[in-house]
Design a protein around this motif. Sequence first.
Motif: not given
Length: 147
Positions: A62-84
Amino acid sequence: MKTATFLLVAALALLSAGHCHAAEAAGSATPGLRLIMQELGRQMQLGADAIAREDWAAIAALAPKLAEHAAPPVTEKLRILGALGGQAGQFRELDQQVHHAAQAMGAAAQSKDGQAVIAAYARVQTACLACHQGFRQPLKDALESKR
């Protein structure tokens, strides 16, 4: 500052593009941040259970599932960056702490070093908690307001 933000967004978009194409090729949609966090929480619970049972093979799996977890879709990532905003670097640093601690947890599990597994698990949990305390509500607000 605006140039640096633009470059960060562009770099993330480019890095994410390969991930998104791989998910599409596999026939699955890229999960959003909420689903990613739910899965990470599930993996952490499985890890705690495996530690209690001294099931080093389960932890190593399970350790690699934590270490290499999925990333959100690009559109959501942009909203995340805007909020951060200016805290994007801190958010990324906490994600890197989770990544490195999970890798250490997996290596310790392969060596059947229970003390090191527990120490690495604690580092994962500490980084998760710091991220949740600093970013959960602002990200939740930003992502829900865009629906």
